[in-house]
Write an enzyme that holds these catalytic residues in place. Sequence first.
Site, short mmCIF file in Angstrom:
data_model
loop_
_atom_site.label_atom_id
_atom_site.label_comp_id
_atom_site.label_asym_id
_atom_site.label_seq_id
_atom_site.Cartn_x
_atom_site.Cartn_y
_atom_site.Cartn_z
N LYS A 144 0.86 -1.19 0.00
CA LYS A 144 0.00 0.00 0.00
C LYS A 144 0.89 1.22 0.00
O LYS A 144 2.04 1.17 0.44
CB LYS A 144 -0.89 0.02 1.25
CG LYS A 144 -2.13 0.85 1.07
CD LYS A 144 -3.20 0.10 0.31
CE LYS A 144 -4.45 0.90 0.11
NZ LYS A 144 -5.53 0.08 -0.48
P1 NAD Z 1 -12.96 7.70 -2.83
O1 NAD Z 1 -12.01 8.74 -2.43
O2 NAD Z 1 -13.37 7.58 -4.25
O3 NAD Z 1 -14.31 7.82 -1.95
C1 NAD Z 1 -14.32 7.94 -0.56
C2 NAD Z 1 -15.69 8.45 -0.16
O4 NAD Z 1 -15.80 8.44 1.24
C3 NAD Z 1 -15.95 9.90 -0.61
O5 NAD Z 1 -17.27 10.01 -1.08
C4 NAD Z 1 -15.80 10.69 0.67
O6 NAD Z 1 -16.54 11.89 0.66
C5 NAD Z 1 -16.35 9.69 1.66
N1 NAD Z 1 -15.99 9.96 3.04
C6 NAD Z 1 -14.78 10.29 3.55
N2 NAD Z 1 -14.87 10.49 4.87
C7 NAD Z 1 -16.17 10.24 5.21
C8 NAD Z 1 -16.90 10.29 6.41
N3 NAD Z 1 -16.32 10.62 7.56
N4 NAD Z 1 -18.22 9.98 6.38
C9 NAD Z 1 -18.84 9.65 5.22
N5 NAD Z 1 -18.19 9.59 4.03
C10 NAD Z 1 -16.87 9.90 4.04
O7 NAD Z 1 -12.32 6.32 -2.30
P2 NAD Z 1 -12.66 4.84 -2.75
O8 NAD Z 1 -11.65 4.41 -3.73
O9 NAD Z 1 -14.11 4.74 -3.08
O10 NAD Z 1 -12.36 4.05 -1.40
C11 NAD Z 1 -13.33 3.92 -0.38
C12 NAD Z 1 -12.92 2.78 0.54
O11 NAD Z 1 -12.86 1.57 -0.22
C13 NAD Z 1 -11.57 2.93 1.21
O12 NAD Z 1 -11.61 2.33 2.48
C14 NAD Z 1 -10.64 2.12 0.29
O13 NAD Z 1 -9.48 1.68 0.94
C15 NAD Z 1 -11.57 0.98 -0.06
N6 NAD Z 1 -11.21 0.28 -1.30
C16 NAD Z 1 -11.08 0.93 -2.48
C17 NAD Z 1 -10.76 0.22 -3.64
C18 NAD Z 1 -10.69 0.87 -4.98
O14 NAD Z 1 -10.53 0.14 -5.98
N7 NAD Z 1 -10.82 2.16 -5.11
C19 NAD Z 1 -10.51 -1.16 -3.55
C20 NAD Z 1 -10.65 -1.81 -2.31
C21 NAD Z 1 -11.01 -1.07 -1.20
#
Ligand code: NAD
Length: 459
Positions: A144
């Site tokens: 990561k």
């Molecule tokens: P992103 O940045 O696209 O979206 C994150 C979202 O969470 C945003 O809408 C943001 O406004 C919201 N957010 C942040 N703090 C918040 C809070 N306190 N309350 C409510 N909403 C809040 O990120 P993403 O890529 O969608 O990742 C989201 C999660 O999924 C993370 O934990 C990431 O590690 C996990 N994840 C992502 C991927 C991927 O392919 N992008 C893969 C596996 C896991």
Amino acid sequence: MADTETATKTSGDGETTSPLAVEEAKEQATAEGAPHPAQRAEVSNLEIVRHYFDKAADHMGLPDDVRVVFWTPYREVTVQIPVKTSDGKIHVFSGYRIQHNGARGPYKGGVRFHPEVDVDEVRALASLMTWKTAVANVPFGGAKGGVNCDPEKLTQGELQKVTRSFMDKIEKVLGPTRDIPAPDVNTNAQTMAWMMDEYGKLHGHTPSIVTGKPLSLEGSHGREAATGRGCVYMFREAAPSLGLSPADTKFVVQGYGNVGSWAARIMQQLGSTMIAVSDVHGAIRNDNGIDADALHKHIAGGNPITGFPECEEIPAEELIAVPCDVFIPAALGGMIHEGNAHQLQCKVLVEGANSPTTPVADQILRDNDTYIIPDVMANAGGVVVSYFEWVQNLQHFRWDEREVNDKLGNVMRKAYREVSSRAKEEGLDLREASYLVGIERVVDAARTRGYIEPPDAAN
Ligand code: NAD
């Protein structure tokens, strides 16, 4: 740090508190000592992942000397990123790339831009990637990366500088057969395009150095939606045994970014209804349904979630208490904790986010018979299609979207079936069983390649 959640803490010498202590901590949890419902838990993501690892390692009787290999990462790189911003001042950010374990293949994992990124958080997310790639059975290890910047406070030009500078400083430990970054929180296809371009300045055009790229730069069809789609595939596998039909399902999404919005849009395609949703700016509710596609367009157009028509704005901490069939946390780690887990009124929790549920919350939910599809399997869709993208890049070949989605479905269904049958065989929940399957595969690979000795090879 809330006293009760520290029960899960792993000390520096590796001593861990037992699951029994989690049970005691849960009983002792008081409204006073617990974090506010809208806050993240004080327990760190590292403590969360270590707790689940140790629980599975205890169950399989993994010797202490073998555990130590997996408690710590293989390699950690910390770099300084000085960038002059529009206020005329130089800001120094910290960047991290942590490679946890590469027994099963090149290191693989996202890059996160967030002000709260620190070395422990990246360590936790890197180890989670090791178990996740093993559960999905794709030939990668776990890594990561992260930079502690706040993209909301940076211009696109400044973000590009941060990204290029970060790539410049970590490129020595990367490579298509060494370590392949991807997007995560606050990073996206554009970020990956900059990273690929920067790497290419030194090494020549190398699309397979990152995944999650734009389609115009050899990205894969289906990658952007893959994590959300994978969550939905997992839910679809679980639904019949829980008496749920996707067409009659009401769901709530916490975090409407890449993972949350794609999961919602694909759930909606199956006929499910989103009744409440939040992002970092607020939360909204409409029991008659919130159009997931229209909300995505609304937010992509630069509008606040709270201004979405025909919805009631609700306090962020109330989202978790909205009664629903499926709750999808898709924001940050530690958002479901001892202070709010008892409010959750869903039948199924599909963990789109990484480490959204603390160990104490996990126990509360299990006691309430909530069916949990854990992060380590639920959100593996992203890394699965990253694997497909890498394979396509190495061959300079492109599959169509249908082929990608079909292959993703096969991998996710297989992972779900393997983990759930193991859970049934051994009387475990899906989280314990998925860690068990992941750890077994990684330990086996590490032993077979001679990175750690087989049990009978001492002396
Ligand atoms: P992103 O940045 O696209 O979206 C994150 C979202 O969470 C945003 O809408 C943001 O406004 C919201 N957010 C942040 N703090 C918040 C809070 N306190 N309350 C409510 N909403 C809040 O990120 P993403 O890529 O969608 O990742 C989201 C999660 O999924 C993370 O934990 C990431 O590690 C996990 N994840 C992502 C991927 C991927 O392919 N992008 C893969 C596996 C896991």
